[in-house]
Design a protein around this motif. Structure first.
Motif, short mmCIF file in Angstrom:
data_model
loop_
_atom_site.label_atom_id
_atom_site.label_comp_id
_atom_site.label_asym_id
_atom_site.label_seq_id
_atom_site.Cartn_x
_atom_site.Cartn_y
_atom_site.Cartn_z
N GLU A 34 0.86 -1.18 0.00
CA GLU A 34 0.00 0.00 0.00
C GLU A 34 0.90 1.24 0.00
OE1 GLU A 34 -4.21 -0.79 2.11
OE2 GLU A 34 -2.51 -0.90 3.48
N HIS A 48 -1.49 -3.24 -9.74
CA HIS A 48 -2.50 -2.51 -8.99
C HIS A 48 -3.86 -3.16 -9.18
CE1 HIS A 48 -5.01 1.30 -8.25
NE2 HIS A 48 -4.58 0.84 -7.09
N LEU A 49 -4.50 -3.56 -8.07
CA LEU A 49 -5.81 -4.19 -8.14
C LEU A 49 -6.90 -3.34 -7.50
CD1 LEU A 49 -4.97 -7.94 -7.39
CD2 LEU A 49 -5.17 -6.79 -9.60
N GLY A 50 -6.64 -2.06 -7.31
CA GLY A 50 -7.61 -1.18 -6.68
C GLY A 50 -7.37 -1.03 -5.20
N ASN A 51 -8.04 -0.03 -4.59
CA ASN A 51 -7.92 0.25 -3.15
C ASN A 51 -6.48 0.50 -2.73
OD1 ASN A 51 -10.72 -0.16 -2.75
ND2 ASN A 51 -10.40 -2.37 -2.60
N ASN A 52 -5.68 1.05 -3.66
CA ASN A 52 -4.28 1.36 -3.38
C ASN A 52 -3.48 0.12 -2.99
OD1 ASN A 52 -2.16 3.32 -3.24
ND2 ASN A 52 -2.31 3.33 -1.01
N ARG A 53 -3.86 -1.02 -3.49
CA ARG A 53 -3.15 -2.27 -3.17
C ARG A 53 -2.48 -2.82 -4.41
NH1 ARG A 53 -7.16 -5.71 0.92
NH2 ARG A 53 -7.16 -4.17 2.61
N TYR A 54 -1.22 -3.19 -4.26
CA TYR A 54 -0.44 -3.78 -5.34
C TYR A 54 -0.05 -5.20 -4.93
CZ TYR A 54 0.10 0.86 -7.44
OH TYR A 54 -0.14 2.08 -8.02
#
Length: 226
Positions: A34, A48-54
């Motif tokens: 994050e 990146h898969l959304g919600n600021n999560r890699y």
């Protein structure tokens, strides 16, 4: 990556994947990054898969094994794991070949593997190939000993080791059909191996189930990967 006074120099982008995941698991118990700033470096293998999560392209099995070493002995100790995997692969190959072709040929096989440039290259890289080599050779050794001595615990151990391979490197799941053929040919000839086969399947299911459940939560389907 600078950690305390130890500088770890990683020669490949893959190393950023495995060692960063190991650090995340050891420090936070999670496998995603994050970023705290748009300027923060995120490696090329992080998606990146959304919600600021890699999440990482590579499987989390090897980082999960590295994490306790990181926690107990520090980041520098994790660099020693691939040379250890490579060294234990030599021992496993010797023991396996000694069962099949005798001690002299087993020594020759181990010696040839020891001077193989690709083995030595990956032993010093920060990727997953040395770990896969270790789990494959020792899984095959346990399977061969189970066929020879019919000890159920060795069938179970073989299953666990083979099951760890796809959690370490997704693409190497294709080792499993070849292993299945090896087991099938022996079980077909000797029905007394059925009990060990069941134990092996249970052992195989433990790491594979963990990987599938993790992929279901992260990627939305158990068959999807990074």
């Amino acid at each position: 990556a600078v950690c305390s006074q130890t500088v770890l120099k990683f020669p490949t982008p893959d190393a950023n994947s495995y060692f960063s995941q190991a650090k995340l698991i050891a420090r936070t118990g999670r496998t995603y990054i994050e970023p705290e700033s748009p300027l923060q470096y995120v490696g090329v293998h992080w998606n990146h898969l959304g919600n600021n999560r890699y999440y990482c392209t590579h499987a989390p099995g090897l980082p999960l094994l590295m994490a306790p070493v990181y926690k107990l002995f520090g980041p520098g100790a994790t660099v020693a794991m691939n040379p250890i995997f490579a060294s234990l692969s030599l021992l496993g190959l010797f023991l396996l070949c000694r069962m099949w072709v005798g001690e002299v040929w087993a020594l020759l096989a181990a010696a040839l593997m020891a001077v193989n440039p690709f083995l030595n290259e990956h032993a010093h890289f920060g990727d997953a190939h040395s770990a896969v080599c270790f789990f494959f050779i020792w899984g095959l050794l346990f399977a061969a000993r189970w066929v020879e001595y019919r000890r159920v615990w060795e069938a179970f151990a073989a299953g666990v080791f083979f099951g760890i391979i796809p959690t370490t490197r997704y693409a190497d799941v294709f080792y499993l059909p070849a292993i299945a053929i090896f087991v099938f040919l022996h079980v077909r000839r000797d029905r007394r191996l059925w009990g060990g086969l069941a134990a092996g399947v249970i052992g195989l299911a433990i790491p594979l189930s963990w990987l599938c459940i993790r992929n279901q939560f992260v990627f939305g389907a158990f068959w999807r990967t990074g």
